[in-house]
Design a protein around this motif. Sequence first.
Motif, mmCIF file in Angstrom:
data_model
loop_
_atom_site.group_PDB
_atom_site.id
_atom_site.type_symbol
_atom_site.label_atom_id
_atom_site.label_comp_id
_atom_site.label_asym_id
_atom_site.label_seq_id
_atom_site.Cartn_x
_atom_site.Cartn_y
_atom_site.Cartn_z
ATOM 1 N N LEU A 155 36.758 38.350 37.858
ATOM 2 C CA LEU A 155 36.243 38.836 38.905
ATOM 3 C C LEU A 155 35.733 37.647 39.996
ATOM 4 O O LEU A 155 35.615 37.810 41.041
ATOM 5 N N ARG A 156 35.854 36.484 39.494
ATOM 6 C CA ARG A 156 35.372 35.322 40.363
ATOM 7 C C ARG A 156 36.664 34.789 41.063
ATOM 8 O O ARG A 156 36.603 33.734 41.777
ATOM 9 N N GLY A 157 37.780 35.321 40.650
ATOM 10 C CA GLY A 157 38.966 34.899 41.485
ATOM 11 C C GLY A 157 39.886 34.042 40.468
ATOM 12 O O GLY A 157 40.911 33.363 41.106
ATOM 13 N N THR A 181 55.328 40.856 44.567
ATOM 14 C CA THR A 181 54.355 41.394 45.733
ATOM 15 C C THR A 181 53.662 42.624 45.180
ATOM 16 O O THR A 181 54.659 43.315 44.467
ATOM 17 N N GLY A 182 52.575 42.789 45.487
ATOM 18 C CA GLY A 182 51.891 44.191 45.109
ATOM 19 C C GLY A 182 51.116 44.825 46.097
ATOM 20 O O GLY A 182 51.407 44.169 47.344
ATOM 21 N N PRO A 183 50.338 45.952 46.173
ATOM 22 C CA PRO A 183 50.033 46.510 47.558
ATOM 23 C C PRO A 183 49.138 45.809 48.196
ATOM 24 O O PRO A 183 48.778 46.091 49.303
ATOM 25 N N LEU A 184 48.379 44.913 47.606
ATOM 26 C CA LEU A 184 47.511 43.928 48.163
ATOM 27 C C LEU A 184 47.658 42.481 48.538
ATOM 28 O O LEU A 184 46.830 41.800 48.753
ATOM 29 N N GLY A 185 49.026 42.382 48.309
ATOM 30 C CA GLY A 185 49.531 40.919 48.477
ATOM 31 C C GLY A 185 50.330 40.495 47.244
ATOM 32 O O GLY A 185 50.615 41.033 46.378
ATOM 33 N N ARG A 186 50.653 39.400 47.361
ATOM 34 C CA ARG A 186 51.241 38.547 46.297
ATOM 35 C C ARG A 186 50.661 37.554 45.350
ATOM 36 O O ARG A 186 49.373 37.053 45.402
ATOM 37 N N ARG A 205 41.647 39.244 41.751
ATOM 38 C CA ARG A 205 40.414 39.500 42.112
ATOM 39 C C ARG A 205 40.395 40.972 42.827
ATOM 40 O O ARG A 205 39.604 41.772 42.820
ATOM 41 N N ALA A 206 41.260 40.812 43.996
ATOM 42 C CA ALA A 206 41.436 41.930 44.980
ATOM 43 C C ALA A 206 41.717 43.297 44.255
ATOM 44 O O ALA A 206 41.258 44.023 44.752
ATOM 45 N N TYR A 207 42.515 42.998 43.293
ATOM 46 C CA TYR A 207 43.028 44.513 42.603
ATOM 47 C C TYR A 207 42.009 44.813 41.728
ATOM 48 O O TYR A 207 41.711 45.961 41.572
ATOM 49 N N ALA A 208 41.093 44.000 41.078
ATOM 50 C CA ALA A 208 40.054 44.498 40.331
ATOM 51 C C ALA A 208 38.944 45.182 40.936
ATOM 52 O O ALA A 208 38.410 46.077 40.912
ATOM 53 N N GLN A 209 38.642 44.325 42.424
ATOM 54 C CA GLN A 209 37.522 45.005 43.177
ATOM 55 C C GLN A 209 38.134 46.286 43.785
ATOM 56 O O GLN A 209 37.471 47.253 43.766
ATOM 57 N N ALA A 210 39.521 46.510 44.162
ATOM 58 C CA ALA A 210 39.966 47.638 44.661
ATOM 59 C C ALA A 210 39.974 49.017 43.784
ATOM 60 O O ALA A 210 39.668 50.001 44.131
#
Length: 254
Positions: A155-157, A181-186, A205-210
């Motif tokens: 969660l902290r990246g 490559t994923g929906p929110l970036g690479r 992190r972005a995927y966990a948050q999304a």
Amino acid sequence: MIEDLLHALGEPATPQTLFALLEPGAAKLATVKEVLSEDDRFVRASRTTWALRAWDRPVYRGIARAIEDCIDTHGGRVAVDTLITELVAAYPDISPESIDAYLSTWAFVVRNEIVRRRGRGDKWPKVPDPRTVRGVFCTADDEVRVVIPDDHELLRGSGVRVHRAVAAAASVRPRQQRTFTGPLGRVTLRWDVYSSAGPDIGSLRAYAQASDASPGDSLILTLHPRSRTFTTTRLRPSAPAPVQLRTLLGPAAD
């Protein structure tokens, strides 16, 4: 000020020691660390200490490089006991246990208590079948599914460590990396042979948050090596067993 303090001390010092010698309020500890790491007048003398470059002493570049330098000094091979003794004498703030951990990596070959660098002619150790690794599922052709705990580090990246079998199944060999490559970036899956923890993949992190994941949940990372793409799915431990199974295995659960 830091340069003057090191001149006065006449020996390497930690950032904490230098900070304590400054006038109160002269600088923050974070600033001292930043100056030491970015100003060319200073070099690392050991894992925790810094010296003046003008002293022309050996520069500490990490345990792995220290091991390599010792091996090279001894002509390409050295007894493990000798290597540990010499490194601990040169760098008292590294432990024998840390040296052992690096010797266990794939960067080195240890046989009969003699260590050398791994060369081009050396075969890589065998990687287990990913289907035998806990939390890894190869449920379809060109699909590797990995369970990743949603913890504080995620969660902290921070990057995520994965088993060597995952990297091999994703067509990443030692000393190589591939970007997916994923929906929110690479993210990049990298296999550093100097790491005792194994390969790692970039921040999710972005995927966990999304996915609105919380500590205690898991992310199911699904890699597609051929297309170099990936997706993630949240897995809640409170979900009914059939739902968890479907999340873990995807279409194969049906």
